[in-house]
Write an enzyme that holds these catalytic residues in place. Sequence first.
Site, short mmCIF file in Angstrom:
data_model
loop_
_atom_site.label_atom_id
_atom_site.label_comp_id
_atom_site.label_asym_id
_atom_site.label_seq_id
_atom_site.Cartn_x
_atom_site.Cartn_y
_atom_site.Cartn_z
N ARG A 101 0.88 -1.18 0.00
CA ARG A 101 0.00 0.00 0.00
C ARG A 101 0.90 1.22 0.00
O ARG A 101 1.70 1.42 0.92
CB ARG A 101 -0.93 0.01 1.22
CG ARG A 101 -1.64 1.34 1.39
CD ARG A 101 -2.75 1.31 2.40
NE ARG A 101 -3.93 0.64 1.87
CZ ARG A 101 -5.17 0.83 2.31
NH1 ARG A 101 -5.39 1.67 3.30
NH2 ARG A 101 -6.18 0.18 1.78
N HIS A 128 -7.34 0.87 -6.55
CA HIS A 128 -7.56 0.06 -5.34
C HIS A 128 -8.27 -1.24 -5.77
O HIS A 128 -9.45 -1.44 -5.50
CB HIS A 128 -8.40 0.84 -4.33
CG HIS A 128 -8.41 0.27 -2.95
ND1 HIS A 128 -7.66 -0.84 -2.58
CD2 HIS A 128 -9.09 0.64 -1.82
CE1 HIS A 128 -7.88 -1.11 -1.30
NE2 HIS A 128 -8.75 -0.23 -0.82
N GLN A 131 -10.31 -3.66 -3.32
CA GLN A 131 -11.62 -3.15 -2.89
C GLN A 131 -12.68 -3.47 -3.94
O GLN A 131 -13.78 -3.93 -3.63
CB GLN A 131 -11.53 -1.64 -2.65
CG GLN A 131 -12.82 -1.02 -2.20
CD GLN A 131 -13.24 -1.45 -0.80
OE1 GLN A 131 -12.48 -1.31 0.13
NE2 GLN A 131 -14.44 -1.99 -0.66
N ASP A 218 -17.03 7.27 -1.52
CA ASP A 218 -15.71 7.12 -0.90
C ASP A 218 -15.42 8.47 -0.25
O ASP A 218 -16.08 9.48 -0.55
CB ASP A 218 -14.70 6.81 -2.03
CG ASP A 218 -13.26 6.70 -1.56
OD1 ASP A 218 -13.03 6.53 -0.35
OD2 ASP A 218 -12.35 6.79 -2.42
N CYS A 258 -16.62 2.20 0.51
CA CYS A 258 -15.43 1.37 0.74
C CYS A 258 -14.92 1.51 2.17
O CYS A 258 -14.18 0.65 2.64
CB CYS A 258 -14.34 1.70 -0.28
SG CYS A 258 -13.84 3.42 -0.30
N ARG A 286 -13.95 -8.14 1.83
CA ARG A 286 -12.53 -7.93 1.55
C ARG A 286 -11.75 -9.22 1.83
O ARG A 286 -10.86 -9.60 1.09
CB ARG A 286 -11.97 -6.78 2.40
CG ARG A 286 -12.59 -5.41 2.15
CD ARG A 286 -12.25 -4.91 0.76
NE ARG A 286 -10.82 -4.91 0.53
CZ ARG A 286 -9.98 -3.93 0.91
NH1 ARG A 286 -10.46 -2.84 1.50
NH2 ARG A 286 -8.68 -4.00 0.67
#
Length: 301
Positions: A101, A128, A131, A218, A258, A286
């Site tokens: 990340r 991402h 996700q 988001d 998310c 996830r």
Amino acid sequence: MKHLLGIEHLSGEEIEKIVDHAVKLKGDRGRQSDQVLLGETWAMIFTKSSTRTRVSFEVGLNELGARPMFLNANDVQLGRGEPIKDTARVLGRMVHGIIIRTYDQQDVVDFAEFGKIPTINALTDEEHPCQILADLLTIKEKLGSWAGKRVAFFGDGDCNMGRSWAWAAKRLGFELVIAAPKEFQPHSSFMERLGDAPVTITDDPVMGAKEADVLYTDTWVSMGKEAEAEGRLKVLAPFQINSKIVSLANPGAIVQHCLPAYRGKEITEEVLESRSDEVFQQAENRLHAQKAVLHYLALNR
Ligand code: CP
Ligand code: NVA
């Protein structure tokens, strides 16, 4: 060798295969353990904060038989300037896979190239993908399929989530509407790269909500954009998911976020709490989606 660098780099068939396998792994959880990574160690290098991604990868790796090794980027020499390509070549000789990340997408690409081990993008400024795979699993569970559905993304359409959604729409053929003010619409260079895709952009939140089957949002201030917070909150305010926006969507539409959520900003407390089963099922997914990704990479190296 396969990597998960972005939804951009997956085919529609690969996405479907991963999501279908996630459905199976979710159903089998606790009843059957398929330890395809037994005895392995997977490194996780994070330069940004995380709750869901970190926990779901650590649990998922354990369930598949591997040991997760969490490395805060500031605790390793990378944080003091050791080049990515050197870090990657060292880790590549010791661990079996790497989950990163960070900010720059190129860093993830470099890890894959120099480490020569399966590499997973756990969020960059560009994409991402983990996700999105969990979101697609949730859509499949809640709506049966994404085929013929309309996903409406509200907020900063030029962030990692907006871009990953656009690639998903292109690869899978569902309709994506991005409802964002002009300043936060996907950049023209990105739209050129995306090419022909069932993606429309509007600066009218009402148009965005109409006929939507999924209302998605988001944070308005992605990690790394904190200095711009004040301006962003002002310009993005009309793009909040609230009860009016929900009432305009198709009957049966689901609300997705998310997370982490900032109540009163991109979503109201009322909508988040009344749709918490949908949003936290998405968060749980996830784990299942990433286990399917780990399986997929393990079988293709
Ligand atoms: N959605 C998501 O990636 O959450 P974290 O930042 O907590 O990992
Ligand atoms: N766009 C957000 C996603 C957080 C999961 C960010 O990059 O901070």
